[in-house]
Structures are given as structure tokens and as C-alpha cells.
Design a protein around this motif. Sequence first.
Motif, PDB file in Angstrom:
ATOM      1  N   GLY A  40      -4.835  37.679 -10.028  1.00  0.00           N
ATOM      2  CA  GLY A  40      -3.582  38.029 -10.779  1.00  0.00           C
ATOM      3  C   GLY A  40      -3.016  36.801 -11.308  1.00  0.00           C
ATOM      4  O   GLY A  40      -3.200  35.597 -11.064  1.00  0.00           O
ATOM      5  N   ASP A  41      -2.143  36.970 -12.314  1.00  0.00           N
ATOM      6  CA  ASP A  41      -1.661  35.965 -13.120  1.00  0.00           C
ATOM      7  C   ASP A  41      -0.980  34.850 -12.225  1.00  0.00           C
ATOM      8  O   ASP A  41      -1.289  33.343 -12.387  1.00  0.00           O
ATOM      9  N   ASP A  42       0.045  35.344 -11.519  1.00  0.00           N
ATOM     10  CA  ASP A  42       0.675  34.303 -10.622  1.00  0.00           C
ATOM     11  C   ASP A  42       0.160  33.345  -9.605  1.00  0.00           C
ATOM     12  O   ASP A  42       0.172  32.304  -9.797  1.00  0.00           O
ATOM     13  N   ASN A  85      -0.916  25.813 -18.184  1.00  0.00           N
ATOM     14  CA  ASN A  85      -2.024  25.407 -18.445  1.00  0.00           C
ATOM     15  C   ASN A  85      -3.263  25.790 -17.524  1.00  0.00           C
ATOM     16  O   ASN A  85      -4.270  25.136 -17.610  1.00  0.00           O
ATOM     17  N   ALA A  86      -2.886  26.591 -16.672  1.00  0.00           N
ATOM     18  CA  ALA A  86      -3.695  26.983 -15.424  1.00  0.00           C
ATOM     19  C   ALA A  86      -5.192  27.407 -16.128  1.00  0.00           C
ATOM     20  O   ALA A  86      -6.252  27.002 -15.668  1.00  0.00           O
ATOM     21  N   PHE A  87      -5.204  28.136 -17.137  1.00  0.00           N
ATOM     22  CA  PHE A  87      -6.645  28.593 -17.547  1.00  0.00           C
ATOM     23  C   PHE A  87      -7.530  27.269 -17.930  1.00  0.00           C
ATOM     24  O   PHE A  87      -8.518  27.397 -17.787  1.00  0.00           O
ATOM     25  N   GLY A  88      -6.835  26.592 -18.698  1.00  0.00           N
ATOM     26  CA  GLY A  88      -7.572  25.224 -19.198  1.00  0.00           C
ATOM     27  C   GLY A  88      -8.062  24.310 -18.225  1.00  0.00           C
ATOM     28  O   GLY A  88      -9.094  23.860 -18.159  1.00  0.00           O
ATOM     29  N   LYS A  89      -7.122  24.302 -17.181  1.00  0.00           N
ATOM     30  CA  LYS A  89      -7.439  23.344 -15.992  1.00  0.00           C
ATOM     31  C   LYS A  89      -8.546  24.178 -15.350  1.00  0.00           C
ATOM     32  O   LYS A  89      -9.464  23.309 -14.805  1.00  0.00           O
ATOM     33  N   TYR A 149      -4.148  26.909 -10.376  1.00  0.00           N
ATOM     34  CA  TYR A 149      -4.640  25.916 -11.482  1.00  0.00           C
ATOM     35  C   TYR A 149      -3.743  25.201 -11.912  1.00  0.00           C
ATOM     36  O   TYR A 149      -3.979  24.271 -12.873  1.00  0.00           O
ATOM     37  N   GLY A 150      -2.534  25.846 -12.150  1.00  0.00           N
ATOM     38  CA  GLY A 150      -1.506  25.125 -12.985  1.00  0.00           C
ATOM     39  C   GLY A 150      -1.161  23.924 -12.549  1.00  0.00           C
ATOM     40  O   GLY A 150      -0.965  23.567 -11.429  1.00  0.00           O
ATOM     41  N   ARG A 151      -0.873  22.716 -13.594  1.00  0.00           N
ATOM     42  CA  ARG A 151      -0.448  21.349 -13.419  1.00  0.00           C
ATOM     43  C   ARG A 151       0.888  21.101 -13.863  1.00  0.00           C
ATOM     44  O   ARG A 151       1.086  19.649 -13.776  1.00  0.00           O
ATOM     45  N   ASN A 152       1.322  22.017 -14.780  1.00  0.00           N
ATOM     46  CA  ASN A 152       2.524  21.239 -15.519  1.00  0.00           C
ATOM     47  C   ASN A 152       3.740  22.181 -14.826  1.00  0.00           C
ATOM     48  O   ASN A 152       3.713  22.944 -14.316  1.00  0.00           O
ATOM     49  N   ALA A 153       4.899  21.843 -15.571  1.00  0.00           N
ATOM     50  CA  ALA A 153       6.436  22.619 -14.964  1.00  0.00           C
ATOM     51  C   ALA A 153       6.129  24.172 -14.854  1.00  0.00           C
ATOM     52  O   ALA A 153       6.745  24.481 -13.898  1.00  0.00           O
ATOM     53  N   ASN A 154       5.473  24.794 -15.860  1.00  0.00           N
ATOM     54  CA  ASN A 154       5.463  26.268 -15.592  1.00  0.00           C
ATOM     55  C   ASN A 154       4.081  26.725 -15.440  1.00  0.00           C
ATOM     56  O   ASN A 154       4.113  27.802 -15.507  1.00  0.00           O
ATOM     57  N   ASP A 155       3.187  26.033 -14.991  1.00  0.00           N
ATOM     58  CA  ASP A 155       1.569  26.443 -14.794  1.00  0.00           C
ATOM     59  C   ASP A 155       1.068  27.171 -15.952  1.00  0.00           C
ATOM     60  O   ASP A 155       0.014  27.762 -15.946  1.00  0.00           O
ATOM     61  N   ALA A 158      -2.155  31.049 -11.594  1.00  0.00           N
ATOM     62  CA  ALA A 158      -1.360  30.058 -12.377  1.00  0.00           C
ATOM     63  C   ALA A 158      -0.841  29.076 -11.167  1.00  0.00           C
ATOM     64  O   ALA A 158      -0.977  27.874 -11.371  1.00  0.00           O
ATOM     65  N   GLU A 159      -0.596  29.423 -10.036  1.00  0.00           N
ATOM     66  CA  GLU A 159      -0.034  28.726  -8.966  1.00  0.00           C
ATOM     67  C   GLU A 159      -1.419  27.598  -8.396  1.00  0.00           C
ATOM     68  O   GLU A 159      -1.639  26.556  -8.029  1.00  0.00           O
TER      69      GLU A 159
END
Length: 82
Positions: free
Chosen positions: A46-48, A62-66, A54-60, A51-52
Motif C-alpha cells: 500500500g502507498d502509505d 521519494n520512496a519509489f526512487g529510493k 522507503y521514503g527519506r525526505n520530509a513527506n516520503d 512510503a514509510e
Amino acid sequence: MLVVELRDEVAVLLPGGRDLVAADRQDAVAFKNAAKECAAERERLGDDDFAEEYGRNANDRNAFGKCVSKKARENEAEQPEG
């Protein structure tokens, strides 16, 4: 370094005989497979949660790229030298 011209592309042979064009193809395949793996994982988690994870910036955002970057490095490390 030896440069060999083929019909539609130039092959660059690196020391040890590794073909740079083939290396680029392997990188592209690793990246494509990584993107597919990440898309499947995002679908599963699921998206949330994705994002949690893999995301690394303030709003996550960039999760897919990471994820793709991480998976591509892992896939590349698994490829035999050739």
C-alpha cells in the motif's frame, strides 16, 4: 581500452575484456527489474506503508526512487561478472 565499432553501436572493451555496452545493458535490465519489483512491493504494502518504508525526505515522496535505487544495487551485486 579498445573501441570496436559494430553496425549500430560502439562496443568499448574495458581492461579484463568486459564489454561496456553489455555492462550498460545489464545496468538497464537491473534498473527495469528493480522498478518492477518496487511497483509490486508498493502494490502489496500500500502507498502509505511503502512510503514509510522507503521514503527519506520530509513527506516520503521519494520512496519509489529510493526503492528502485536500492533494488538495482542489490540486483547488480547479484549479477556475475562477465
